[in-house]
Design an enzyme around this catalytic site. Structure first.
Site, short mmCIF file in Angstrom:
data_model
loop_
_atom_site.label_atom_id
_atom_site.label_comp_id
_atom_site.label_asym_id
_atom_site.label_seq_id
_atom_site.Cartn_x
_atom_site.Cartn_y
_atom_site.Cartn_z
N LYS A 133 46.84 45.91 7.11
CA LYS A 133 46.84 46.09 8.56
C LYS A 133 45.47 46.62 8.99
O LYS A 133 45.03 47.66 8.53
CB LYS A 133 47.94 47.08 8.95
CG LYS A 133 48.08 47.32 10.44
CD LYS A 133 49.28 48.25 10.68
CE LYS A 133 49.51 48.53 12.13
NZ LYS A 133 50.69 49.40 12.35
N ASP A 149 59.68 52.30 18.28
CA ASP A 149 59.33 50.89 18.55
C ASP A 149 60.16 49.96 17.67
O ASP A 149 59.63 49.04 17.04
CB ASP A 149 57.84 50.66 18.33
CG ASP A 149 57.36 49.36 19.00
OD1 ASP A 149 58.07 48.85 19.89
OD2 ASP A 149 56.28 48.87 18.63
N LEU A 174 48.61 37.17 9.07
CA LEU A 174 50.07 37.09 9.11
C LEU A 174 50.62 37.33 10.50
O LEU A 174 51.70 36.86 10.84
CB LEU A 174 50.69 38.12 8.15
CG LEU A 174 50.36 37.96 6.67
CD1 LEU A 174 50.88 39.15 5.88
CD2 LEU A 174 50.97 36.66 6.14
#
Length: 347
Positions: free
Chosen positions: A68, A163, A45
């Site tokens: 992830k 972030d 992805l």
């Protein structure tokens, strides 16, 4: 060698167990290999500096997920993994990506999240996905403010994301905001307003005082929110990789001074946007990127602005040092941009 690695993994798991509030599901590496078809390229992805994300299907849960895979060879891989598990396990909010589970096995660091069918905000604004209509953009900006209010004010320990950027704002089936990627997030004791830390995050979204001095606060998160707000309204990146331009915030600021701020509105919208709401979002963005951290609004104030419960105050005319040329296409050097950031914090 194998025995030593297993002992290290056991110690890490034990430490995580003690630090989080509610342990999510633990998956085996084999289960996640099956779910992602062996981390096949056609399941990928996206990719960041420290990880890759894959689409998968978990038979156990009968649902699509995003897996992830943190690069194990990175010297910070275990720290990123542990930090994300520890922080996400403390939180649940409709505007945060749901954390489902984890795996640390055979040198792999794997995290499992809910799958976001509409990808990232970055891909819609600047990538290959369809441009977003104005009402959806408003909803995304408000959802991000709600997420930050939760992180900053509603938890026992404040969470600073560090972030915030369009690539870390994911969208579900109904284009609801889901803030993700907490690998560099930081838990902060509410007794200490400011902490000095290593600078992490993405250039262009970093507050000047954080970039120059490492001061991380709620206000530095709000600066990043302001950059994203301007990107949503203008459809322009705050910066371009490999090329350095006048920052988006300065361009919008000059248009504000000239009394024609709406010229910055995303051209792909045509005339299909609400003028009042667009001006509101741009003004909120400019306030959030104010060079003085004390002048930036809190997330809760931003929510009231975006919901038009209270009007956004006018910005003082001397807020920024306007450059002589302020077009988004004007080329700048990297060093001049960093000096510009630093000059903000010295004001």
């Amino acid at each position: 060698m194998i025995k030593m690695r297993k002992k290290c993994e056991f110690r890490t798991l034990t430490r995580i167990d003690k630090e989080i509030v509610a342990l999510p599901l633990k998956f085996s590496r084999e289960e996640l290999l099956v779910a992602t078809n062996g981390f096949a390229n056609d399941r990928r992805l996206g990719q960041g500096g420290s990880s890759q994300v894959y689409k998968g299907f978990l038979n156990r849960l009968d649902r699509l997920v995003a897996v992830k895979r943190i690069f194990a060879e990175s010297k910070h891989s275990e720290k990123l993994f542990t930090n994300e598990v520890k922080i996400l396990s403390r939180m649940i909010h409709r505007n945060l990506v749901q954390f489902i589970g984890w795996c640390q096995e055979e040198g792999e660091f794997l995290l499992v999240y809910e799958y976001m069918p509409n990808g990232s905000l970055d891909n819609h604004l600047f990538g290959t996905r369809k441009s977003l209509p104005w009402d959806v953009r408003c909803k995304i900006a408000l959802g991000l403010a709600l997420a930050l209010d939760y992180l900053h004010e509603d938890l026992e320990q404040c969470v600073l994301h560090r972030d915030i950027k369009a690539a870390n704002i994911l969208l579900d089936t109904n284009f609801n905001t889901k803030l993700g990627d907490f690998g560099v997030a930081k838990l902060v004791d509410p007794r200490f307003r400011t902490q000095t830390t290593d600078v992490v995050g993405t250039y262009g979204y970093l507050a000047p005082e954080y970039l120059s001095e490492g001061k991380v606060t709620k206000e530095s998160d709000m600066f990043s929110f302001g950059v994203v707000a301007l990107e949503i309204a203008c459809g322009r990146r705050t910066h371009h990789e490999g090329e350095f331009h006048v920052p988006l915030r300065k361009w919008v600021w000059q248009l504000y001074l000239a009394g024609n701020m709406l010229e910055a509105a995303d051209e792909t919208l045509g005339l299909s946007f609400d003028r009042k709401e667009t001006e509101c979002l741009m003004m909120v963005g400019l306030w959030c990127v104010h060079p003085d951290p004390k002048r930036r609004p809190k997330a809760r104030q931003v929510i009231k602005f975006l919901q038009q419960e209270v009007p956004v105050p006018e910005l003082p005319l001397d807020t920024y040092e306007a450059p002589t040329s302020c077009q988004p296409s004007t080329h700048r050097t990297e060093s001049s941009c960093i000096q510009e950031f630093s000059s903000f914090s010295a004001r």
